[in-house]
Motif scaffolding. Structure first.
Motif, mmCIF file in Angstrom:
data_model
loop_
_atom_site.group_PDB
_atom_site.id
_atom_site.type_symbol
_atom_site.label_atom_id
_atom_site.label_comp_id
_atom_site.label_asym_id
_atom_site.label_seq_id
_atom_site.Cartn_x
_atom_site.Cartn_y
_atom_site.Cartn_z
ATOM 1 N N ILE A 220 1.218 -1.031 -0.207
ATOM 2 C CA ILE A 220 -0.469 0.065 -0.292
ATOM 3 C C ILE A 220 0.768 1.436 0.278
ATOM 4 O O ILE A 220 1.796 1.503 1.039
ATOM 5 N N GLU A 221 0.710 2.538 -1.055
ATOM 6 C CA GLU A 221 1.526 3.721 -0.998
ATOM 7 C C GLU A 221 0.885 4.611 0.298
ATOM 8 O O GLU A 221 -0.346 4.564 0.105
ATOM 9 N N LEU A 222 1.589 4.261 0.729
ATOM 10 C CA LEU A 222 1.217 5.798 2.790
ATOM 11 C C LEU A 222 1.466 7.059 1.959
ATOM 12 O O LEU A 222 2.871 7.544 1.826
ATOM 13 N N ARG A 223 1.002 8.009 2.050
ATOM 14 C CA ARG A 223 1.023 9.744 1.779
ATOM 15 C C ARG A 223 0.044 10.166 2.821
ATOM 16 O O ARG A 223 -0.255 9.875 3.940
ATOM 17 N N ILE A 224 2.173 11.198 3.223
ATOM 18 C CA ILE A 224 1.309 11.658 4.941
ATOM 19 C C ILE A 224 1.870 13.137 4.456
ATOM 20 O O ILE A 224 3.038 13.735 3.845
ATOM 21 N N PRO A 225 0.745 14.020 3.941
ATOM 22 C CA PRO A 225 1.194 15.662 3.958
ATOM 23 C C PRO A 225 2.278 15.647 4.536
ATOM 24 O O PRO A 225 2.320 16.084 6.599
ATOM 25 N N PRO A 226 2.787 16.878 4.883
ATOM 26 C CA PRO A 226 3.423 17.615 6.049
ATOM 27 C C PRO A 226 2.551 18.390 7.367
ATOM 28 O O PRO A 226 1.211 18.901 7.109
ATOM 29 N N VAL A 227 3.287 17.955 8.685
ATOM 30 C CA VAL A 227 2.465 17.781 9.509
ATOM 31 C C VAL A 227 1.822 19.196 9.747
ATOM 32 O O VAL A 227 0.196 19.400 10.336
ATOM 33 N N SER A 228 1.832 20.638 9.440
ATOM 34 C CA SER A 228 1.577 21.750 9.507
ATOM 35 C C SER A 228 -0.278 21.524 8.513
ATOM 36 O O SER A 228 -0.968 22.425 8.890
ATOM 37 N N LEU A 229 -0.181 20.747 7.973
ATOM 38 C CA LEU A 229 -1.354 20.844 6.592
ATOM 39 C C LEU A 229 -2.509 18.796 7.653
ATOM 40 O O LEU A 229 -3.616 19.035 6.673
ATOM 41 N N CYS A 230 -1.678 18.339 8.481
ATOM 42 C CA CYS A 230 -2.434 17.083 8.888
ATOM 43 C C CYS A 230 -3.337 17.728 9.959
ATOM 44 O O CYS A 230 -4.239 16.881 10.098
ATOM 45 N N THR A 231 -3.189 18.612 10.987
ATOM 46 C CA THR A 231 -4.100 19.329 11.998
ATOM 47 C C THR A 231 -4.961 20.035 11.293
ATOM 48 O O THR A 231 -4.684 20.250 10.154
ATOM 49 N N ASP A 232 -6.318 20.356 12.170
ATOM 50 C CA ASP A 232 -6.846 21.122 11.512
ATOM 51 C C ASP A 232 -6.497 22.655 10.962
ATOM 52 O O ASP A 232 -5.541 23.318 11.271
ATOM 53 N N ASN A 233 -7.126 23.477 9.579
ATOM 54 C CA ASN A 233 -6.452 23.941 8.812
ATOM 55 C C ASN A 233 -7.192 24.556 8.540
ATOM 56 O O ASN A 233 -7.798 23.712 7.411
ATOM 57 N N GLY A 234 -6.815 26.069 7.970
ATOM 58 C CA GLY A 234 -8.044 26.715 6.132
ATOM 59 C C GLY A 234 -7.402 26.060 4.796
ATOM 60 O O GLY A 234 -8.373 25.263 4.675
ATOM 61 N N ALA A 235 -6.772 25.272 4.952
ATOM 62 C CA ALA A 235 -5.710 24.890 3.375
ATOM 63 C C ALA A 235 -6.658 23.837 3.071
ATOM 64 O O ALA A 235 -7.481 23.708 1.791
ATOM 65 N N MET A 236 -7.201 22.874 3.899
ATOM 66 C CA MET A 236 -7.528 21.711 3.862
ATOM 67 C C MET A 236 -9.160 21.973 3.025
ATOM 68 O O MET A 236 -9.552 21.167 2.509
ATOM 69 N N VAL A 237 -9.988 22.587 4.118
ATOM 70 C CA VAL A 237 -11.316 23.067 4.048
ATOM 71 C C VAL A 237 -11.133 23.764 2.151
ATOM 72 O O VAL A 237 -11.876 23.839 1.425
ATOM 73 N N ALA A 238 -10.469 24.993 2.334
ATOM 74 C CA ALA A 238 -10.459 25.337 0.356
ATOM 75 C C ALA A 238 -9.608 23.939 -0.518
ATOM 76 O O ALA A 238 -10.618 24.593 -1.381
ATOM 77 N N ALA A 239 -8.953 23.792 0.609
ATOM 78 C CA ALA A 239 -8.881 22.485 -0.574
ATOM 79 C C ALA A 239 -9.731 21.613 -1.111
ATOM 80 O O ALA A 239 -9.939 21.024 -3.032
ATOM 81 N N LEU A 240 -10.859 21.139 -0.002
ATOM 82 C CA LEU A 240 -12.259 20.516 -0.355
ATOM 83 C C LEU A 240 -13.425 21.325 -1.496
ATOM 84 O O LEU A 240 -13.439 21.010 -2.753
ATOM 85 N N GLY A 241 -13.275 22.359 -1.087
ATOM 86 C CA GLY A 241 -13.589 23.391 -1.546
ATOM 87 C C GLY A 241 -13.093 23.080 -3.241
ATOM 88 O O GLY A 241 -14.305 23.643 -4.217
ATOM 89 N N ALA A 242 -12.280 23.445 -3.611
ATOM 90 C CA ALA A 242 -12.132 23.734 -5.019
ATOM 91 C C ALA A 242 -11.979 22.525 -5.854
ATOM 92 O O ALA A 242 -13.038 22.731 -7.418
ATOM 93 N N GLN A 243 -12.258 21.717 -5.136
ATOM 94 C CA GLN A 243 -12.443 20.447 -5.834
ATOM 95 C C GLN A 243 -13.848 20.163 -6.258
ATOM 96 O O GLN A 243 -14.961 19.685 -7.040
ATOM 97 N N LEU A 244 -14.806 20.789 -4.699
ATOM 98 C CA LEU A 244 -16.336 20.845 -5.676
ATOM 99 C C LEU A 244 -16.601 21.431 -6.192
ATOM 100 O O LEU A 244 -17.488 21.783 -6.902
#
Length: 376
Positions: free
Chosen positions: A327-351
């Protein structure tokens, strides 16, 4: 409310995250990260040994405008430049969610931008598509093949944090997410916090346990691995309905009993050994069940997210077991693993790129929003 931007244009999206104690504002263009600004109120909760919802909500109110301004300045844009605003609608602390939702609705109305209320858990998966060092790769109008990326086929996600411990299968980031397993009591992060308190290590417990465990023996105590015993005596099968679920209540009790025995005997508590043994029990059962669920559901790429993703032993053991299982394991940088606005924006962009309709300005905060409900 305005319609969703054209899917042909690489969307510029502002994301707002206020589900717990971090006020996060992120800005992305497609999958290019432009800004990720986070203001944490963790220090205000330390003396209580955990997050106090009312304090978290008030901290979001105080931090929101400065955090927004910093993110816009970092990205070099103004609010009028964004194509859409995404905000965490749930799950999370109700009061904290309402602060972010109210702010997002006000901004969307004032700037005449479409609003997307998104799922916090799915956003943790979406952040894996961001490339912090990406070049825009788009033409003058923002369109171009380098603007958007898609998740690999057969993707899954392991989310481990203070509020959540889940394994997900992600058929489509915008339309098909399935919950395979979750904790039936405390999340792993909660177990770390409560165990750290028992050992006198303070709050937050995750980093404290990780540090103490570095000098301890993980084999000193054989603590229980919850929900791993066979359903029937002599059976090789794991528990039926809890096959991919976790439980940490028995583990916490075992740690409490161990500490109590040393204190009753008037002997010093071997903090490092207990911390290391506790940590090993947690990461052992998390990684074993996650890899088994991935194998049984055809997952070939697994993403790790959540605050506990910073734990060194979890990352190490998960990498070993994923490699052994192909299985390929992908781990984002720690700053993007914890709660942050970038992850919300990223999902919003996909939508936005997928042409999903925007949310209504009447959407409520949903503290128990199911993972299958990606946007509301």
């Amino acid at each position: 409310m305005t319609d969703a931007p054209s899917a042909r244009r690489v969307p510029l999206v502002l994301g707002i995250e206020t589900s717990c104690d971090e006020t996060g504002i992120g800005i992305v263009r497609g999958t290019q990260l432009l800004a990720n600004t986070v203001s944490s109120s963790m220090e205000e909760h330390v003396r209580f040994g955990g997050v106090i919802p009312e304090i978290a909500a008030r901290a979001h109110l105080e931090a929101f405008v400065p955090t927004l301004r910093q993110a816009l300045d970092t990205a070099g844009i103004e609010l009028r430049d964004v194509d859409a605003i995404a905000v965490t609608a749930g799950p999370g602390l109700a009061g904290a969610l309402m602060v972010g939702l109210s702010a997002a609705k006000g901004l969307a109305l004032a700037a005449d931008k479409p609003l997307y209320g998104v799922n916090h858990l799915v956003a943790h998966v979406g952040v894996g598509l961001l490339d912090p060092a990406a070049e825009d790769g788009a033409g003058e109008d923002g369109a171009g093949p380098a603007g958007m990326l898609a998740l690999p086929e057969n993707t899954g996600a392991l989310l481990v944090s203070g509020g959540h411990t889940e394994i997900l299968r992600v058929g489509s980031l915008t339309s098909d997410v399935q919950l395979l397993g979750s904790t039936i009591d405390d999340a792993a992060g909660e177990a770390f916090d409560k165990t750290a308190r028992l050992l006198g290590l303070g709050y937050p417990g995750g980093p404290a346990i990780d540090a103490a465990a570095a000098t301890g023996d993980p084999r000193a105590f054989r603590f229980p691995r919850g929900l791993t015993m066979p359903k029937f005596e002599g059976s090789a099968e794991a528990p039926g309905k809890h096959r991919h679920n976790w439980s940490f209540s028995g583990l916490k009790t075992a740690v409490a009993r161990a500490v109590e025995q040393f204190e009753t005997a008037g002997r010093p508590v071997p903090v490092a050994d207990i911390a290391a043994s506790f940590q090993e029990a947690v990461v052992d059962v998390i990684t074993a069940k996650a890899v088994r669920a991935a194998g049984e559901h055809g997952i070939t790429t697994l993403m790790l997210g959540g605050g506990v993703a910073a734990n060194k032993r979890l990352r190490e053991l998960l990498a070993q077991r994923c490699a052994a299982a192909g299985i390929e394991l992908r781990i984002p940088p720690v700053s993007l693993c914890t709660d942050n606005g970038a992850m919300v924006a990223a999902l919003g962009a996909q939508l936005v790129a997928a042409g999903v309709a925007p949310s209504s300005l009447q959407i409520p905060a949903d503290s128990s929003q199911p993972v299958q409900l990606i946007s509301v």
